[in-house]
Design a protein around this motif. Structure first.
Motif, short mmCIF file in Angstrom:
data_model
loop_
_atom_site.label_atom_id
_atom_site.label_comp_id
_atom_site.label_asym_id
_atom_site.label_seq_id
_atom_site.Cartn_x
_atom_site.Cartn_y
_atom_site.Cartn_z
N SER A 1 0.86 -1.18 0.00
CA SER A 1 0.00 0.00 0.00
C SER A 1 0.89 1.22 0.00
CB SER A 1 -0.91 -0.01 1.23
OG SER A 1 -1.66 1.19 1.29
N MET A 2 1.02 1.84 -1.16
CA MET A 2 1.83 3.05 -1.28
C MET A 2 1.28 3.88 -2.43
SD MET A 2 5.39 1.30 -2.64
CE MET A 2 5.56 0.66 -4.32
N GLY A 3 1.24 5.18 -2.20
CA GLY A 3 0.71 6.09 -3.19
C GLY A 3 -0.57 6.74 -2.71
N MET A 4 -0.61 8.08 -2.81
CA MET A 4 -1.78 8.85 -2.45
C MET A 4 -2.11 9.80 -3.61
SD MET A 4 -1.08 9.44 1.65
CE MET A 4 0.48 10.28 1.43
N SER A 5 -2.91 10.82 -3.34
CA SER A 5 -3.41 11.66 -4.44
C SER A 5 -2.29 12.22 -5.32
CB SER A 5 -4.25 12.82 -3.87
OG SER A 5 -5.51 12.36 -3.45
N GLY A 6 -1.18 12.62 -4.73
CA GLY A 6 -0.13 13.28 -5.51
C GLY A 6 0.83 12.37 -6.22
N ASP A 7 0.83 11.08 -5.87
CA ASP A 7 1.88 10.21 -6.42
C ASP A 7 1.42 8.79 -6.70
OD1 ASP A 7 1.55 9.31 -3.82
OD2 ASP A 7 3.54 9.91 -3.12
N PHE A 8 0.10 8.56 -6.79
CA PHE A 8 -0.36 7.18 -6.88
C PHE A 8 0.01 6.49 -8.20
CE2 PHE A 8 -4.04 9.53 -8.56
CZ PHE A 8 -4.47 8.75 -9.62
N GLU A 9 0.09 7.26 -9.29
CA GLU A 9 0.45 6.62 -10.56
C GLU A 9 1.89 6.12 -10.53
OE1 GLU A 9 -2.11 9.12 -13.79
OE2 GLU A 9 -1.09 10.24 -12.20
N GLN A 10 2.76 6.93 -9.98
CA GLN A 10 4.16 6.52 -9.86
C GLN A 10 4.28 5.31 -8.93
OE1 GLN A 10 7.03 8.99 -7.52
NE2 GLN A 10 8.01 9.26 -9.50
N ALA A 11 3.51 5.32 -7.85
CA ALA A 11 3.55 4.20 -6.90
C ALA A 11 3.10 2.90 -7.57
CB ALA A 11 2.66 4.50 -5.70
N GLU B 1 3.28 2.18 -10.76
CA GLU B 1 4.33 1.78 -11.70
C GLU B 1 5.49 1.10 -10.98
OE1 GLU B 1 5.43 5.17 -14.05
OE2 GLU B 1 3.37 5.55 -14.66
N LEU B 2 5.66 1.41 -9.69
CA LEU B 2 6.74 0.81 -8.90
C LEU B 2 6.25 -0.36 -8.04
CD1 LEU B 2 8.66 4.06 -7.94
CD2 LEU B 2 9.41 2.27 -9.50
N GLY B 3 5.04 -0.85 -8.33
CA GLY B 3 4.60 -2.09 -7.70
C GLY B 3 3.49 -2.02 -6.68
N SER B 4 2.93 -0.83 -6.43
CA SER B 4 1.86 -0.73 -5.44
C SER B 4 0.65 -1.57 -5.86
CB SER B 4 1.43 0.72 -5.26
OG SER B 4 0.38 0.82 -4.31
N THR B 5 0.04 -2.23 -4.89
CA THR B 5 -1.19 -2.99 -5.14
C THR B 5 -2.40 -2.32 -4.49
OG1 THR B 5 -0.89 -4.39 -3.17
CG2 THR B 5 0.09 -5.16 -5.23
N SER B 6 -2.18 -1.23 -3.77
CA SER B 6 -3.27 -0.52 -3.10
C SER B 6 -2.89 0.95 -2.97
CB SER B 6 -3.54 -1.11 -1.71
OG SER B 6 -4.64 -0.49 -1.08
N VAL B 7 -3.79 1.85 -3.39
CA VAL B 7 -3.52 3.28 -3.28
C VAL B 7 -4.62 3.93 -2.45
CG1 VAL B 7 -2.16 3.47 -5.39
CG2 VAL B 7 -4.65 3.70 -5.52
N ARG B 8 -4.25 4.98 -1.72
CA ARG B 8 -5.15 5.65 -0.78
C ARG B 8 -5.41 7.06 -1.31
NH1 ARG B 8 -0.55 3.73 1.60
NH2 ARG B 8 0.12 5.87 2.04
#
Length: 245
Positions: A211-221, A223-230
């Motif tokens: 779980s990594m990535g929020m409103s400002g950076d979720f697309e980048q997260a 692309e780097l393997g996040s499976t859950s964004v907040r």
């Protein structure tokens, strides 16, 4: 308390649809499907009516950051919502949160053994099914951020897995630095922690959520393997905090 801004019908639903589209595109860039990434709509400070709009549009996964606000909101919304508590949870509030939100699906994230133990006992006391948890890792080294140091990640995960039978370790979470130009390193650190954890406990990489990535950076997260964004403000608009008197 300042009056909340009026909710414009349909704006949040359109914003969610836009986010889901961007999530699908980012997932495809990482060689995955949009279905491989969960979107947690974080309604912190937002009215129940706005959350209900998204629910009526078909969304089911929502998150909150503040225990009292969570306890007030959740009972007024449908029971099939998959609620996530996000961030540092004070150990003395674990019992009240679990009692008030029986459909709590996950806690993001457990950052020390004490809160893990309190959650484990609280789950046992109310006799609910095991609670899924993510271990929060402080990948930026900022003292203002909660989370276990990456060097202590494996030991905390082992404690959750071996010492907390009423918790289900599901993966790792982090909050990147406010300077989004530095988040790639934060995300890569969490990905490295995932590799170490899976090796240490015999878990396959695809079983361990990130779980990594929020409103400002979720697309980048993603692309780097996040499976859950907040995602909060990109869906719901700016936070509305009470003005101090």
């Amino acid at each position: 308390m300042a009056a909340a801004a009026p909710v414009v019908e349909g704006v949040a639903v359109k914003a969610l649809q836009s986010v889901l589209h961007r999530v699908r595109q980012a997932a495809e860039r990482s060689g995955r499907s949009g279905n491989d990434v969960r979107v947690v709509a974080v309604g912190k400070t937002k009215p129940i009516s706005l959350i209900r709009q998204l629910y009526d549009a078909g969304h089911r996964c929502f998150g909150e950051n503040y225990v009292q606000e969570f306890i007030d909101k959740a009972p007024q919304l449908p029971e099939d919502i998959q609620w996530h508590f996000i961030g540092h949870l004070q150990s003395n509030k674990a019992k009240s949160l679990l009692a008030a939100v029986p459909n709590l699906a996950m806690v993001e994230g457990v950052d020390n053994e004490k809160i893990a133990n309190h959650l484990d006992r609280a789950v046992a006391n109310i006799k609910r099914k095991p609670l899924k948890v993510l271990v929060q890792v402080n990948t930026s080294g900022e003292t203002s951020k909660s989370g276990v140091d990456p060097s202590g990640c494996v030991e905390l995960v082992k404690h959750v897995r071996m010492g907390c039978p009423n918790l289900e370790f599901s993966g790792l979470m982090t909050i990147g630095m406010a300077d989004y130009s530095s988040t790639p390193e934060n995300f890569k650190t969490l990905s490295n922690c995932k590799i170490e954890v899976c090796k240490a406990i015999g878990m396959t990489l695809d079983q361990c959520q990130l779980s990594m990535g929020m409103s400002g950076d979720f697309e980048q997260a993603i692309e780097l393997g996040s499976t859950s964004v907040r995602i909060g403000s990109t869906i719901f608009g700016p936070r509305e905090y009470p003005k101090k008197q």
